[in-house]
Write an enzyme that holds these catalytic residues in place. Sequence first.
Site, PDB file in Angstrom:
ATOM      1  N   GLY A 113       0.660  -1.236  -0.016  1.00 32.76           N
ATOM      2  CA  GLY A 113       0.002   0.102   0.034  1.00 32.76           C
ATOM      3  C   GLY A 113       0.702   1.197   0.085  1.00 32.76           C
ATOM      4  O   GLY A 113       0.406   2.226   0.461  1.00 32.76           O
ATOM      5  N   GLY A 114       2.226   1.235  -0.506  1.00 28.21           N
ATOM      6  CA  GLY A 114       3.141   2.241  -0.523  1.00 28.21           C
ATOM      7  C   GLY A 114       3.453   2.697   0.785  1.00 28.21           C
ATOM      8  O   GLY A 114       3.462   1.602   1.719  1.00 28.21           O
ATOM      9  N   SER A 196       5.387  -4.688  -2.590  1.00 30.04           N
ATOM     10  CA  SER A 196       5.154  -3.583  -3.198  1.00 30.04           C
ATOM     11  C   SER A 196       5.745  -2.301  -1.911  1.00 30.04           C
ATOM     12  O   SER A 196       7.013  -2.263  -1.571  1.00 30.04           O
ATOM     13  CB  SER A 196       3.660  -2.849  -3.277  1.00 30.04           C
ATOM     14  OG  SER A 196       3.350  -1.775  -3.920  1.00 30.04           O
TER      15      SER A 196
END
Length: 543
Positions: A113-114, A196
């Site tokens: 989610g960054g 991510s």
Amino acid sequence: MAIRFAETTLGTVEGCALTDNMTVFKGVPYAAPPVGDLRWRPPAEAVHWKGIRKCDTFAKAAYQRFINFGPVVEDFDYVGYPEISEDCLYLNIWTGAASAQERRPVYVWFHGGGLTNGFPNEVEYNPEALVNRGIIVVQVAQRLNLLGYFAIPQMRQEGGARNFGLLDQLKAIDWIYENISSFGGNPDNITAGGQSGGTTKCLSMISSKMSKGRVKRVICESAFRPTLKLLDLNLAEQIGTDYLKFVGLNPEMSMEELRKVPVENLYVPGALQYAQPGDLIRDDVTLDQDNLGLCQEIYGTAVDVLGGVNWGEADIFAETDVSPYTYNHYRPIPRKPAGAIDNHMSTEEFYAHFRKLLGDLYDEYEFEKLIKVNDSTAWKTGKWLASLGLTGAGAYRNTVICHRRFGQRIHEINQTQQTYVYYWTHLLPQYPEAVGTNNDIDKQLAWHCSEMWFTFASLRPGTPPKRPWRKLDYQMAETAVSYWANFIMTGNPNGKGLPYWPPVNENMGYMVLGNEKIAENAETGTELDALIREYVRLNIEKD
């Protein structure tokens, strides 16, 4: 029976039994709530408690504005979003150990989610398959977005760090190191993993000058980011100041006043991910180089790495005349909203694009003989080549060659270190109604983070409802989770019954993980691999 009660440095905790052989301890605090005067400060010690603390409920997610991330919503977030809170420094411990003497390997998971979104107990992160293989899994939450990565000039008088989310992670690792033996874990065998944004968290931990070397290896899924550029402190302060204006607050408020602002007033409903702070900052306390790769070369070369990219991640038409070193979220010019995915490319357009991209190398390597396409295969082949490395510098960090080159560099610095790189090409199944939409797998291919269902082996009938899982998907999950479990246990993904996965130091080796598992290196790729390496040398790593 799996451990039900555990003694920690803060007090006794009681978990909840999932089966006779598995217990989960939910919402275990590892630091004090970062609220009030502790907002935008390093994590403080949690308060000791008396008696037994029941850990049977997941903690609220870190404060954020949930964002539509395309196919991720229907695959990962279809169950809805949890409640959010500024009080978020908790972890979940999943164990199958029957006693504290077992010393099982430990996998510490940092969600994606960054650095702005997500939470640790998302459905795709279900760790039961890993726990059943003898691994203790710890899911960690930390501060995100402007509560985790924020700088304004007023902070200078307080000195210190600006990457508060990173400080939370380091605090969590310390807590795990000191306490995990009570849950049957081995504090000297800790692997950190993430996907991510979680890869950014993992690499920043091992690359921080504050790292204590407690993490022995990391798993970085859907691209690790050695080319991630860190915000200069002056730029970070400008971003922070602009953000306060954006939400309607006086940017010259004192820190005392800002810490009293209700947390909901720090956010604007509907604000895009890129409108809020969420980048690592070079604060010279936690991180002291211009990019994450340089930090790792100094502080993290003893850590083994497993990571890679997916077929659908790299942009065929990425910018070419830019630096490969890019920020996480910040863009001087805001990104345009994503439109419909056009997966049509004619044979003529395919060859024209790569002639322009490759320049003299196009004829030197006889590209039209090397790569054969027709109108029906041109776009998919273009995405395949882009993810291997034939794309502009703007997408370099999402390519296989970036991971191979960086793994080679770290091994040159420390020859005991190993990096294992994968190229994920397995496509998810879909129902007929998805055909022709933006969620069509022929458009998404192996999209960003789609490997999660397999690397955790968390796929189940009806989980998620949009995926009609096939026998080959369950077989792929068995292979992937076996590779991952082996690496967590020993630092080497290889094991009995698995196709051999070469480390990068073996002739720049990597593994293609799809319907077929194929080990590749600089020799098996022959002319194409030589072309990719030459293109990168001349056009991306030229500086």
